[in-house]
Design a protein around this motif. Structure first.
Motif, PDB file in Angstrom:
ATOM      1  N   PHE A 186       0.820  -1.205   0.000  1.00  0.00           N
ATOM      2  CA  PHE A 186       0.000   0.000   0.000  1.00  0.00           C
ATOM      3  C   PHE A 186       0.849   1.248   0.000  1.00  0.00           C
ATOM      4  O   PHE A 186       1.829   1.339   0.735  1.00  0.00           O
ATOM      5  CB  PHE A 186      -0.861   0.063   1.262  1.00  0.00           C
ATOM      6  N   VAL A 243      -8.370  -0.956   3.342  1.00  0.00           N
ATOM      7  CA  VAL A 243      -8.243  -1.599   2.039  1.00  0.00           C
ATOM      8  C   VAL A 243      -7.960  -0.624   0.906  1.00  0.00           C
ATOM      9  O   VAL A 243      -7.458  -1.031  -0.136  1.00  0.00           O
ATOM     10  CB  VAL A 243      -9.459  -2.487   1.670  1.00  0.00           C
ATOM     11  N   ASN A 244      -8.276   0.625   1.089  1.00  0.00           N
ATOM     12  CA  ASN A 244      -8.028   1.572   0.006  1.00  0.00           C
ATOM     13  C   ASN A 244      -8.075   3.003   0.531  1.00  0.00           C
ATOM     14  O   ASN A 244      -8.918   3.328   1.345  1.00  0.00           O
ATOM     15  CB  ASN A 244      -9.095   1.375  -1.087  1.00  0.00           C
ATOM     16  N   SER A 252      -8.165   6.908  -1.067  1.00  0.00           N
ATOM     17  CA  SER A 252      -8.201   7.758  -2.247  1.00  0.00           C
ATOM     18  C   SER A 252      -8.007   9.199  -1.821  1.00  0.00           C
ATOM     19  O   SER A 252      -8.619   9.665  -0.860  1.00  0.00           O
ATOM     20  CB  SER A 252      -9.554   7.586  -2.949  1.00  0.00           C
ATOM     21  N   PHE A 306     -11.975   6.716   1.916  1.00  0.00           N
ATOM     22  CA  PHE A 306     -11.187   5.528   2.137  1.00  0.00           C
ATOM     23  C   PHE A 306     -12.043   4.376   2.623  1.00  0.00           C
ATOM     24  O   PHE A 306     -13.154   4.571   3.093  1.00  0.00           O
ATOM     25  CB  PHE A 306      -9.932   5.804   2.965  1.00  0.00           C
ATOM     26  N   ARG A 307     -11.513   3.168   2.413  1.00  0.00           N
ATOM     27  CA  ARG A 307     -12.262   1.950   2.687  1.00  0.00           C
ATOM     28  C   ARG A 307     -11.557   1.157   3.774  1.00  0.00           C
ATOM     29  O   ARG A 307     -10.349   0.960   3.715  1.00  0.00           O
ATOM     30  CB  ARG A 307     -12.329   1.076   1.429  1.00  0.00           C
ATOM     31  N   ASP A 312     -19.873  -0.959   0.930  1.00  0.00           N
ATOM     32  CA  ASP A 312     -19.758  -0.488  -0.446  1.00  0.00           C
ATOM     33  C   ASP A 312     -20.723  -1.303  -1.318  1.00  0.00           C
ATOM     34  O   ASP A 312     -20.550  -2.505  -1.484  1.00  0.00           O
ATOM     35  CB  ASP A 312     -18.303  -0.745  -0.875  1.00  0.00           C
ATOM     36  N   TRP A 335     -19.470  -3.334  -4.200  1.00  0.00           N
ATOM     37  CA  TRP A 335     -18.666  -4.505  -3.870  1.00  0.00           C
ATOM     38  C   TRP A 335     -19.521  -5.757  -3.755  1.00  0.00           C
ATOM     39  O   TRP A 335     -19.117  -6.827  -4.204  1.00  0.00           O
ATOM     40  CB  TRP A 335     -17.913  -4.263  -2.553  1.00  0.00           C
TER      41      TRP A 335
END
Ligand SMILES: *[C@@H]1O[C@H](CO)[C@@H](O)[C@H](O)[C@H]1NC(C)=O
Ligand SMILES: *[C@@H]1O[C@H](CO)[C@@H](O)[C@H](O)[C@H]1NC(C)=O
Ligand SMILES: *[C@@H]1O[C@H](CO)[C@@H](O)[C@H](O)[C@H]1NC(C)=O
Ligand SMILES: *[C@@H]1O[C@H](CO)[C@@H](O)[C@H](O)[C@H]1NC(C)=O
Ligand SMILES: *[C@@H]1O[C@H](CO)[C@@H](O)[C@H](O)[C@H]1NC(C)=O
Ligand SMILES: *[C@@H]1O[C@H](CO)[C@@H](O)[C@H](O)[C@H]1NC(C)=O
Ligand SMILES: *[C@@H]1O[C@H](CO)[C@@H](O)[C@H](O)[C@H]1NC(C)=O
Ligand SMILES: *[C@@H]1O[C@H](CO)[C@@H](O)[C@H](O)[C@H]1NC(C)=O
Ligand SMILES: *[C@@H]1O[C@H](CO)[C@@H](O)[C@H](O)[C@H]1NC(C)=O
Ligand SMILES: *[C@@H]1O[C@H](CO)[C@@H](O)[C@H](O)[C@H]1NC(C)=O
Ligand SMILES: *[C@@H]1O[C@H](CO)[C@@H](O)[C@H](O)[C@H]1NC(C)=O
Ligand SMILES: *[C@@H]1O[C@H](CO)[C@@H](O)[C@H](O)[C@H]1NC(C)=O
Length: 303
Positions: A39, A80-81, A83, A88-89, A210, A213
């Motif tokens: 990451f 997990v992510n 941006s 963000f996730r 999400d 997803w």
């Protein structure tokens, strides 16, 4: 005679190996670690040192002792992510209500989730409340200004009615969530303790996640096994919106106000200030013709 070859080898290293290891644009503040495993951790998020993240709500912990490759965590929740477009996730736990074939409860978890910082909210555009099960009463409640409750009630003993990919109230139900809230709690009940459906659906599951997803599958009614943690507990990706503010004193600050104090103003050179996704605080974007991380002083670079 050997020198040109050595030189060539060094040029090869500089031009071909380094760009793969180091990102083209600056990601983290100078002197701060910019990766955790696979990451990239862009500022205002950061690790290790208070100088490396904007305020404690952006602190991540890179767990490199237990995970290989290392994984970033936000508090106790896996990231997990991230941006730079203000989202963000993270993975959050799924509410579960499980029974054996006699109808005796075997596992119950009423999931809840709270965001403590004012600049973070649960995204209402990216997430939906989803419940799955065939003997299921699942409720989502939240507190934030306006309290709300919404829910799904499903009962169906006919397995043949279930359709993969279709979350329209038979075995799977989805509802929208309100804007700008930071706390939710999930409660799950059943009508008959799954006794009529135990051969294909021993548990009900419910989560805020999400919506792009999740795709309903009848096999999820038998066992829901997404993103299992070390203990085998399922987790789903939740999208949070984030924004810039002057935590903890000014939690909903406009661009005009924020710019008055260049020390605390978050947007770097060659960037513009804008309205954040969640309408709280502000966001930064690189000006036209520039790319990179607008939250770093010299993060936006000409292209
Ligand atoms: C930051 O923390 C991680 C995990 O504890 C550690 O491996 C790493 O060396 C630290 N980096 C710096 C620059 O201190
Ligand atoms: C890394 O994860 C393991 C397992 O969950 C945990 O026991 C440990 O405390 C974590 N380390 C850090 C630095 O968070
Ligand atoms: C993270 O999110 C960004 C923006 O939504 C997306 O472009 C990217 O593919 C995502 N990365 C991962 C690993 O999901
Ligand atoms: C049905 O489940 C509830 C809890 O959800 C439990 O209190 C009750 O004892 C169960 N009934 C039977 C017959 O096992
Ligand atoms: C929301 O619920 C909490 C706890 O039940 C209560 O203290 C609060 O007054 C409620 N707020 C509104 C606006 O109804
Ligand atoms: C969801 O699953 C169904 C059937 O399993 C499939 O036809 C559909 O394309 C999937 N949808 C998405 C968005 O992945
Ligand atoms: C479901 O099971 C209960 C007893 O466990 C029974 O009273 C009820 O009639 C059943 N309902 C259906 C629709 O089969
Ligand atoms: C739905 O998909 C799952 C997994 O791909 C499969 O096992 C199941 O049989 C499918 N169910 C239906 C009704 O098509
Ligand atoms: C569901 O899956 C988990 C993880 O794979 C496993 O530990 C558990 O035993 C399964 N439960 C059932 C009822 O099959
Ligand atoms: C934050 O401030 C903006 C105006 O600057 C206002 O429109 C918005 O309603 C405020 N949000 C909250 C939750 O107070
Ligand atoms: C400007 O921001 C800095 C850093 O947050 C703070 O220490 C300082 O007091 C602020 N100045 C004024 C005039 O508010
Ligand atoms: C970036 O901004 C700082 C302070 O705002 C200024 O001192 C510096 O010269 C700027 N650098 C560039 C390349 O514009």
């Amino acid at each position: 005679m050997g020198h040109p070859m050595v030189l060539n080898f060094f040029l090869f290293l500089i031009f071909f190996l380094c760009p793969a290891a180091i990102s083209v644009f600056p990601v983290a503040k100078p002197g701060c670690q910019e990766t955790c495993g696979n990451f990239l951790i862009p500022y205002p998020f950061g690790m290790n040192n208070t100088n490396c993240y904007r305020d404690p709500s952006f602190e991540l912990i890179c767990n490199d002792t237990y995970y290989n490759p290392p994984k970033p965590f936000w508090g106790s929740l896996e990231v997990v992510n991230i941006s730079l477009l203000g989202q963000f996730r993270i993975l959050v736990y799924v509410g579960r209500d499980c029974y054996n074939s006699q109808g005796t409860p075997t596992y119950q978890n009423y999931a809840d989730f709270t965001v403590y910082n004012n600049a973070f909210t649960i995204s209402n555009t990216e997430n939906k409340f989803t419940a799955i099960g065939c003997d299921t009463q699942a409720y989502l409640s939240g507190l934030e200004g306006e309290n709300f409750t919404s829910g799904c009630n499903m009962f169906s003993t006919n397995e043949k009615e279930l359709i993969n990919g279709s979350c329209t109230g038979i075995g799977c139900c989805q509802t929208s969530i309100p804007t700008g809230f930071r706390f939710f709690q999930i409660e799950i009940f059943s009508y008959y303790n799954h006794t009529n459906v135990s051969d294909f659906n021993p548990c009900s599951f419910a989560f805020v996640a999400d919506y792009n997803w999740y795709n309903f599958s009848t096999s999820d009614l038998l066992n829901f096994t997404y993103n299992l943690d070390d203990r085998g507990y399922p987790r789903t990706p939740l999208v949070l919106d984030w924004a810039m503010n002057n935590w903890p004193t000014q939690t909903n600050i406009s661009c005009e106000e924020a710019m008055k104090n260049q020390t605390s103003y978050a947007c770097g050179n060659n960037s513009v200030c804008g309205v954040s996704n969640n309408g709280l605080g502000y966001s930064c974007n690189c000006s036209q013709g520039y790319q990179g991380n607008p939250y770093l002083q010299d993060g936006c670079q000409g292209t």
